[in-house]
Motif scaffolding. Structure first.
Motif, mmCIF file in Angstrom:
data_model
loop_
_atom_site.group_PDB
_atom_site.id
_atom_site.type_symbol
_atom_site.label_atom_id
_atom_site.label_comp_id
_atom_site.label_asym_id
_atom_site.label_seq_id
_atom_site.Cartn_x
_atom_site.Cartn_y
_atom_site.Cartn_z
ATOM 1 N N ALA A 48 0.837 -1.209 0.000
ATOM 2 C CA ALA A 48 0.000 0.000 0.000
ATOM 3 C C ALA A 48 0.867 1.254 0.000
ATOM 4 N N LEU A 49 1.949 1.190 0.791
ATOM 5 C CA LEU A 49 2.809 2.381 0.852
ATOM 6 C C LEU A 49 3.514 2.616 -0.471
ATOM 7 N N SER A 50 3.970 1.536 -1.104
ATOM 8 C CA SER A 50 4.701 1.744 -2.361
ATOM 9 C C SER A 50 3.749 2.303 -3.420
ATOM 10 N N ALA A 51 2.480 1.869 -3.387
ATOM 11 C CA ALA A 51 1.515 2.415 -4.349
ATOM 12 C C ALA A 51 1.220 3.882 -4.023
ATOM 13 N N ALA A 52 1.013 4.171 -2.726
ATOM 14 C CA ALA A 52 0.648 5.546 -2.345
ATOM 15 C C ALA A 52 1.794 6.523 -2.606
ATOM 16 N N LEU A 53 3.018 6.060 -2.402
ATOM 17 C CA LEU A 53 4.162 6.988 -2.516
ATOM 18 C C LEU A 53 4.802 6.933 -3.899
ATOM 19 N N GLY A 54 4.392 5.971 -4.712
ATOM 20 C CA GLY A 54 4.931 5.871 -6.067
ATOM 21 C C GLY A 54 6.394 5.458 -6.098
ATOM 22 N N VAL A 55 6.782 4.604 -5.152
ATOM 23 C CA VAL A 55 8.158 4.074 -5.148
ATOM 24 C C VAL A 55 8.089 2.552 -5.079
ATOM 25 N N SER A 56 9.231 1.901 -5.322
ATOM 26 C CA SER A 56 9.210 0.438 -5.315
ATOM 27 C C SER A 56 9.062 -0.086 -3.888
ATOM 28 N N ARG A 57 8.642 -1.342 -3.785
ATOM 29 C CA ARG A 57 8.525 -1.948 -2.447
ATOM 30 C C ARG A 57 9.883 -2.051 -1.775
ATOM 31 N N LEU A 58 10.920 -2.226 -2.594
ATOM 32 C CA LEU A 58 12.267 -2.321 -2.011
ATOM 33 C C LEU A 58 12.648 -1.029 -1.299
ATOM 34 N N THR A 59 12.259 0.091 -1.904
ATOM 35 C CA THR A 59 12.564 1.394 -1.290
ATOM 36 C C THR A 59 11.805 1.538 0.030
ATOM 37 N N VAL A 60 10.525 1.147 0.010
ATOM 38 C CA VAL A 60 9.728 1.214 1.242
ATOM 39 C C VAL A 60 10.356 0.300 2.301
ATOM 40 N N GLN A 61 10.725 -0.904 1.872
ATOM 41 C CA GLN A 61 11.315 -1.883 2.794
ATOM 42 C C GLN A 61 12.587 -1.336 3.434
ATOM 43 N N ALA A 62 13.420 -0.695 2.620
ATOM 44 C CA ALA A 62 14.685 -0.151 3.139
ATOM 45 C C ALA A 62 14.393 0.927 4.179
ATOM 46 N N ALA A 63 13.425 1.794 3.884
ATOM 47 C CA ALA A 63 13.108 2.890 4.821
ATOM 48 C C ALA A 63 12.556 2.321 6.130
ATOM 49 N N LEU A 64 11.637 1.366 6.027
ATOM 50 C CA LEU A 64 11.041 0.803 7.249
ATOM 51 C C LEU A 64 12.087 0.024 8.043
ATOM 52 N N GLY A 65 12.970 -0.685 7.316
ATOM 53 C CA GLY A 65 14.026 -1.457 7.994
ATOM 54 C C GLY A 65 14.918 -0.545 8.819
ATOM 55 N N ARG A 66 15.250 0.612 8.253
ATOM 56 C CA ARG A 66 16.112 1.543 8.998
ATOM 57 C C ARG A 66 15.380 2.096 10.225
ATOM 58 N N LEU A 67 14.076 2.313 10.075
ATOM 59 C CA LEU A 67 13.314 2.847 11.213
ATOM 60 C C LEU A 67 13.158 1.797 12.315
ATOM 61 N N VAL A 68 13.155 0.539 11.929
ATOM 62 C CA VAL A 68 13.125 -0.533 12.937
ATOM 63 C C VAL A 68 14.467 -0.536 13.678
ATOM 64 N N ALA A 69 15.564 -0.414 12.921
ATOM 65 C CA ALA A 69 16.886 -0.417 13.554
ATOM 66 C C ALA A 69 17.059 0.780 14.486
ATOM 67 N N LYS A 70 16.440 1.895 14.136
ATOM 68 C CA LYS A 70 16.529 3.101 14.985
ATOM 69 C C LYS A 70 15.629 3.025 16.204
ATOM 70 N N GLY A 71 14.646 2.108 16.172
ATOM 71 C CA GLY A 71 13.731 2.003 17.310
ATOM 72 C C GLY A 71 12.469 2.840 17.158
ATOM 73 N N THR A 72 12.256 3.442 15.976
ATOM 74 C CA THR A 72 11.019 4.209 15.761
ATOM 75 C C THR A 72 9.852 3.256 15.511
ATOM 76 N N LEU A 73 10.143 2.157 14.831
ATOM 77 C CA LEU A 73 9.128 1.148 14.511
ATOM 78 C C LEU A 73 9.585 -0.203 15.036
ATOM 79 N N TYR A 74 8.664 -1.142 15.149
ATOM 80 C CA TYR A 74 9.068 -2.530 15.384
ATOM 81 C C TYR A 74 8.260 -3.417 14.448
ATOM 82 N N ALA A 75 8.847 -4.567 14.108
ATOM 83 C CA ALA A 75 8.196 -5.459 13.149
ATOM 84 C C ALA A 75 7.821 -6.748 13.849
ATOM 85 N N LEU A 76 6.640 -7.263 13.567
ATOM 86 C CA LEU A 76 6.234 -8.572 14.089
ATOM 87 C C LEU A 76 6.047 -9.473 12.877
#
Ligand code: 16G
Length: 250
Positions: A48-76
């Motif tokens: 949904a994010l890649s469609a809404a932002l007009g970027v590839s899923r890989l780009t979204v994945q990279a951004a979310l992955g970094r935010l998980v590493a920073k502690g802003t987000l967590y993944a289950l």
């Protein structure tokens, strides 16, 4: 229900020098800061994010992955990505113990002894503790948690001559500083502490449950009594995704 993409979907700036991955990260950080995304809220799916932002899923994945590493987000696994609790703010103002810090935040502290032994003072440690090389030193390695969340691995070193028999205390149950004070009459009045970011070791990743890519904050603390005698030398590894150290400047 995952958040709608609304909180995040203002168009990305394609002409900007700021890479898309960074723009997405900033978008999420701002949305959390401004309350458009709240703690424990599920983010829209990568698709949904890649469609809404007009970027590839890989780009979204990279951004979310970094935010998980920073502690802003967590993944289950299998459930998605969520907004994390705010980081623990640890003021560096007073000489306190882990137990005191956690209790002051209204949380329940726990300790697990990972290793404890008496060993001959290694050449690099003897001058720090002010003891002869080869003299007996207590080494205590503990995992410290708050409300069941593992937060830091602490390795303390103390001259055994200052606290003979200390390892007969159950240091998973009692505060080290309390034992030093109450049983051995050792006052702990000042400390010098350094802090640096570092890559975690494999053991730290496992024991602290560190998300991929998360750094640790490594501290080294020398704690002294009122006479300036070194009582403890401790190396600690704090979860970089959970801790924020704050200092008051005047
Ligand atoms: C703090 C100290 C550590 C000490 C521990 C004692 C740092 C940065 N901090 O976490 O040196 O061993 O308190 O805690 O190293 P306790 O009295 O709760 O056992």
């Amino acid at each position: 229900m995952p958040a709608s993409t609304n909180a995040l979907d203002a168009p990305l700036d394609r002409d900007s020098d700021v890479p898309m991955v960074d723009q997405i990260q900033n978008r999420v950080i701002d949305a959390v800061a401004e309350g458009r995304l709240v703690h424990h809220e599920r983010l829209p799916s990568e698709r949904a994010l890649s469609a809404a932002l007009g970027v590839s899923r890989l780009t979204v994945q990279a951004a979310l992955g970094r935010l998980v590493a920073k502690g802003t987000l967590y993944a289950l696994r299998g459930r998605g990505t969520f907004v994390a609790d705010p980081k623990i703010e640890q003021p560096l103002r007073e000489l306190t113990s882990f137990s005191q810090d956690v209790t002051a935040r209204g949380q329940q502290q726990a300790s697990e002894v990972l290793d404890q032994r008496v060993l001959p003072a290694p050449i690099e440690l003897a001058p720090v503790l002010g003891v002869p090389e080869g003299s007996e030193v207590v080494r205590l390695k503990r995992l410290r948690s708050a409300d069941g969340e593992p937060l830091v691995i602490e390795v303390s070193h103390i001259s055994h001559a200052l606290c003979p028999g200390i390892l007969s205390h159950d240091l998973a149950k009692v505060s080290l500083y309390a034992v030093l004070r109450e049983t051995y009459g050792l006052s702990l009045t000042s400390a010098r502490q350094s802090i640096e970011a570092d890559q975690p070791t494999a053991e730290e990743i496992r024991v602290l449950h560190l998300p991929t890519g998360t750094p640790v904050l490594r501290t080294a603390r020398v704690t002294l009594n009122a006479e300036g005698q070194v009582i403890e030398f401790a190396r600690s590894a704090y979860r970089g995704d959970r801790y924020q150290l704050t200092v008051d400047l005047h």
